[in-house]
Write a protein that holds these residues in place. Structure first.
Motif, PDB file in Angstrom:
ATOM      1  N   ASN A   1       1.022  -1.628  -0.254  1.00  0.00           N
ATOM      2  CA  ASN A   1       0.258  -0.382  -0.084  1.00  0.00           C
ATOM      3  C   ASN A   1       1.011   1.415   0.280  1.00  0.00           C
ATOM      4  O   ASN A   1       0.303   2.149  -0.467  1.00  0.00           O
ATOM      5  CB  ASN A   1      -0.925  -0.749   1.286  1.00  0.00           C
ATOM      6  N   ARG A   2       1.761   1.154   1.246  1.00  0.00           N
ATOM      7  CA  ARG A   2       3.030   2.771   1.125  1.00  0.00           C
ATOM      8  C   ARG A   2       3.439   2.975   0.000  1.00  0.00           C
ATOM      9  O   ARG A   2       4.022   3.946  -1.144  1.00  0.00           O
ATOM     10  CB  ARG A   2       3.309   2.994   2.795  1.00  0.00           C
ATOM     11  N   THR A   3       3.949   1.679  -0.527  1.00  0.00           N
ATOM     12  CA  THR A   3       4.785   1.905  -2.612  1.00  0.00           C
ATOM     13  C   THR A   3       4.193   2.080  -3.435  1.00  0.00           C
ATOM     14  O   THR A   3       4.258   3.069  -4.084  1.00  0.00           O
ATOM     15  CB  THR A   3       5.461   0.145  -2.995  1.00  0.00           C
ATOM     16  N   PHE A   4       2.395   2.146  -3.377  1.00  0.00           N
ATOM     17  CA  PHE A   4       1.716   2.226  -4.534  1.00  0.00           C
ATOM     18  C   PHE A   4       1.903   3.691  -4.287  1.00  0.00           C
ATOM     19  O   PHE A   4       1.001   4.572  -5.082  1.00  0.00           O
ATOM     20  CB  PHE A   4       0.166   1.393  -4.237  1.00  0.00           C
ATOM     21  N   VAL A   5       1.062   4.240  -3.157  1.00  0.00           N
ATOM     22  CA  VAL A   5       0.720   5.743  -2.781  1.00  0.00           C
ATOM     23  C   VAL A   5       1.656   6.063  -3.304  1.00  0.00           C
ATOM     24  O   VAL A   5       1.336   7.565  -3.500  1.00  0.00           O
ATOM     25  CB  VAL A   5       0.023   6.083  -1.329  1.00  0.00           C
ATOM     26  N   SER A   6       3.448   6.109  -3.068  1.00  0.00           N
ATOM     27  CA  SER A   6       4.326   6.637  -4.102  1.00  0.00           C
ATOM     28  C   SER A   6       4.169   6.806  -4.937  1.00  0.00           C
ATOM     29  O   SER A   6       4.126   8.099  -6.130  1.00  0.00           O
ATOM     30  CB  SER A   6       5.274   6.575  -2.996  1.00  0.00           C
ATOM     31  N   LEU A   7       3.847   5.945  -5.949  1.00  0.00           N
ATOM     32  CA  LEU A   7       3.803   5.858  -7.549  1.00  0.00           C
ATOM     33  C   LEU A   7       2.601   6.258  -8.232  1.00  0.00           C
ATOM     34  O   LEU A   7       2.253   7.390  -8.654  1.00  0.00           O
ATOM     35  CB  LEU A   7       3.947   4.514  -7.680  1.00  0.00           C
ATOM     36  N   MET A   8       1.086   6.295  -7.435  1.00  0.00           N
ATOM     37  CA  MET A   8      -0.284   7.281  -7.810  1.00  0.00           C
ATOM     38  C   MET A   8       0.672   8.771  -7.158  1.00  0.00           C
ATOM     39  O   MET A   8      -0.313   9.648  -8.454  1.00  0.00           O
ATOM     40  CB  MET A   8      -0.627   6.576  -6.159  1.00  0.00           C
ATOM     41  N   MET A   9       1.087   8.653  -6.209  1.00  0.00           N
ATOM     42  CA  MET A   9       1.384  10.442  -6.262  1.00  0.00           C
ATOM     43  C   MET A   9       2.433  11.365  -7.529  1.00  0.00           C
ATOM     44  O   MET A   9       1.973  11.760  -7.704  1.00  0.00           O
ATOM     45  CB  MET A   9       2.349  10.216  -4.832  1.00  0.00           C
TER      46      MET A   9
ATOM     47  N   LYS B 141       1.802   4.992  11.052  1.00  0.00           N
ATOM     48  CA  LYS B 141       3.206   6.016  10.927  1.00  0.00           C
ATOM     49  C   LYS B 141       3.940   5.823   9.813  1.00  0.00           C
ATOM     50  O   LYS B 141       4.570   7.184   8.871  1.00  0.00           O
ATOM     51  CB  LYS B 141       3.806   6.213  12.322  1.00  0.00           C
ATOM     52  N   LYS B 142       3.649   4.942   8.852  1.00  0.00           N
ATOM     53  CA  LYS B 142       4.118   5.016   7.783  1.00  0.00           C
ATOM     54  C   LYS B 142       4.358   4.781   6.521  1.00  0.00           C
ATOM     55  O   LYS B 142       4.702   5.330   5.715  1.00  0.00           O
ATOM     56  CB  LYS B 142       5.156   2.578   8.064  1.00  0.00           C
ATOM     57  N   ILE B 143       3.049   5.012   6.565  1.00  0.00           N
ATOM     58  CA  ILE B 143       2.517   5.674   5.611  1.00  0.00           C
ATOM     59  C   ILE B 143       2.055   6.579   5.322  1.00  0.00           C
ATOM     60  O   ILE B 143       2.854   7.349   4.492  1.00  0.00           O
ATOM     61  CB  ILE B 143       0.912   4.422   5.317  1.00  0.00           C
ATOM     62  N   MET B 144       2.674   7.687   6.511  1.00  0.00           N
ATOM     63  CA  MET B 144       2.406   8.798   6.196  1.00  0.00           C
ATOM     64  C   MET B 144       3.559   9.408   6.117  1.00  0.00           C
ATOM     65  O   MET B 144       3.628  10.966   5.923  1.00  0.00           O
ATOM     66  CB  MET B 144       1.844   9.323   8.297  1.00  0.00           C
ATOM     67  N   ALA B 145       4.656   8.894   6.688  1.00  0.00           N
ATOM     68  CA  ALA B 145       6.580   9.093   6.439  1.00  0.00           C
ATOM     69  C   ALA B 145       6.220   8.984   5.419  1.00  0.00           C
ATOM     70  O   ALA B 145       6.725  10.152   4.682  1.00  0.00           O
ATOM     71  CB  ALA B 145       6.676   8.767   6.699  1.00  0.00           C
ATOM     72  N   THR B 146       5.747   7.926   4.439  1.00  0.00           N
ATOM     73  CA  THR B 146       6.596   8.008   3.162  1.00  0.00           C
ATOM     74  C   THR B 146       5.084   9.167   1.786  1.00  0.00           C
ATOM     75  O   THR B 146       5.894   9.917   1.080  1.00  0.00           O
ATOM     76  CB  THR B 146       5.340   6.545   2.274  1.00  0.00           C
ATOM     77  N   ILE B 147       4.015   9.326   2.711  1.00  0.00           N
ATOM     78  CA  ILE B 147       3.234  10.492   2.146  1.00  0.00           C
ATOM     79  C   ILE B 147       3.987  12.124   1.896  1.00  0.00           C
ATOM     80  O   ILE B 147       4.306  12.396   0.784  1.00  0.00           O
ATOM     81  CB  ILE B 147       1.737  10.826   2.527  1.00  0.00           C
ATOM     82  N   ARG B 148       4.428  12.183   3.061  1.00  0.00           N
ATOM     83  CA  ARG B 148       4.694  13.396   3.516  1.00  0.00           C
ATOM     84  C   ARG B 148       6.365  13.679   2.440  1.00  0.00           C
ATOM     85  O   ARG B 148       6.615  15.051   2.190  1.00  0.00           O
ATOM     86  CB  ARG B 148       5.535  13.485   4.924  1.00  0.00           C
ATOM     87  N   THR B 149       7.268  12.579   2.357  1.00  0.00           N
ATOM     88  CA  THR B 149       8.804  12.138   1.802  1.00  0.00           C
ATOM     89  C   THR B 149       8.644  12.243   0.458  1.00  0.00           C
ATOM     90  O   THR B 149       8.791  13.451  -0.283  1.00  0.00           O
ATOM     91  CB  THR B 149       9.294  11.352   2.672  1.00  0.00           C
TER      92      THR B 149
END
Ligand code: THG
Length: 266
Positions: free
Chosen positions: A211-219, A233-241
Motif C-alpha cells: 500500500n505505501r509503495t503504491f501510494v508513492s507511485l500514485m503520487m 505512521k509508515k504510510i504518513m511518512a511515505t506520503i510526506r516524503t
C-alpha cells in the motif's frame, strides 16, 4: 499539498461500531483527536454498517465530532437523505463521499448536489461494474466531471476516485490505474485524485508495504489525496516524503515539521 482523509470513523470497524452502538462519546472524540494530530486534513464519517441505523448513527456521530473537529468532514454515504441531514449539521464546507455513474445513485445524487457548495468524491463506477482498462476509467472520469460542471461544481472541487483493484487478481491492475490517473490529470489539471489504496494488496501477504509503495507511485502519477488511516505512521511518512520530493513542500517545511514531531524517522 497532499490531502489525507482519515478513514477511521467507519462503523465497518468493529471498535467504532461498538462505540457507536454504546454511544461512547469519549472513544469517538479521542479517535478524531488522534487523527487530527497525525495530520488528517479531512475526517471521513461513515455510519453505514449498522443496517437500519444509518441516519441516527450519522446524526449522533456528527453531534459528537462537530464540537471538536477543527477540520472539515467527509460525509461518506450512498444515501442522499442521510447526506442532506448531515450537510445541514456541518459548520465547515464538507466533502461528499460519493457520487458514481451507477444510474440509481447518480439520479438520486444530482438533485442533492445541485446548488450546494461542497467538495465531491466521484467514483469511476457504473452499472456495468468495475472499470476494465485505463481508457474506461478516463471515460468515466470525463463523464463525471462534465455532469458535475453542468450543475455548477467546479473541477477543482471534484475528487476523482479511479477505483484501485487487487493486483493479485491481475498483474496489470497497478499500471492500469496509474495510467488512468496520468490521463485524467492531463485532461483536467485542476481535478483532484483520491481513493482508498488497500484494495491493491488484497489477497497478498505484507499488505502495508504494498500500500505505501503504491501510494508513492500514485503520487508521481498525480494522486493528491487518499482515504487512509492517519495513525499508520509508515504510510504518513511515505506520503510526506514523496510530497517533498515532488516539489509540493516549499523549503521542505512539512517534512522537517514531521521529523521534529517524531512522525518521520528512518
Ligand atoms: N473510496 C471512497 N470512499 C471509501 C473507500 C474508497 N470509503 C470507505 C473505504 N473505501 C475507506 N475506508 C475504510 C475504513 C476502514 C477500513 C478500511 C477502509 C478498515 N478496515 C479493516 C479491515 O478491512 O481489515 C476493518 C478492521 C476492523 O474491524 O477494525 O479499517 O475506496 N471514495
Amino acid at each position: 499539498m497532499f490531502e489525507v482523509i482519515g478513514e477511521r470513523i467507519n462503523t465497518s470497524r468493529k471498535l467504532v461500531q461498538a462505540a457507536v452502538a454504546e454511544r461512547d462519546v469519549d472513544y469517538i472524540i479521542d479517535d478524531v483527536k488522534k487523527q487530527k494530530k497525525a495530520g488528517a486534513n479531512f475526517i471521513d464519517v461513515n455510519a453505514g454498517a449498522r443496517i437500519g441505523h444509518e441516519t441516527e448513527d450519522m446524526k449522533w456521530l456528527l453531534d459528537t465530532i462537530q464540537p471538536i473537529a477543527a477540520v472539515p468532514l467527509t460525509l461518506d454515504s450512498p444515501d442522499p437523505t442521510v447526506l442532506e441531514m448531515a450537510f445541514k449539521m456541518v459548520e465547515k464546507t464538507p466533502m461528499i463521499n460519493s457520487i458514481s455513474l451507477e444510474k440509481e445513485r447518480f439520479d438520486a445524487m444530482m438533485p442533492f448536489l445541485d446548488g450546494k457548495e461542497c467538495k465531491i468524491i466521484a467514483l469511476c463506477m457504473d452499472d456495468t461494474g468495475m472499470p476494465s482498462s485505463s481508457d474506461v476509467i478516463l471515460g468515466r472520469a470525463k463523464s463525471l466531471v462534465q455532469e458535475l460542471n453542468k450543475i455548477g461544481i467546479p473541477t477543482a472541487s471534484i475528487y476523482v476516485d479511479p477505483l484501485v483493484q487487487p493486483i493479485s487478481v491481475d498483474s496489470k491492475k497497478g499500471v492500469m490505474v496509474l495510467d488512468a490517473v496520468r490521463s485524467i490529470k492531463a485532461e483536467f489539471p485542476d481535478v483532484h485524485i483520491t481513493g482508498g489504496l488497500s484494495n491493491i494488496s488484497y489477497g497478498l501477504p505484507q499488505r502495508k508495504v504494498i500500500n505505501r509503495t503504491f501510494v508513492s507511485l500514485m503520487m508521481v502519477a498525480g494522486m493528491d489525496s487518499a482515504i487512509i488511516d492517519p495513525l499508520d505512521k509508515k504510510i504518513m511518512a511515505t506520503i510526506r516524503t514523496a510530497d517533498m520530493l515532488l516539489n509540493h513542500d516549499d523549503f521542505c517545511m512539512n517534512y522537517l515539521k514531521g521529523v521534529r514531531a517524531g512522525s518521520i524517522s528512518s
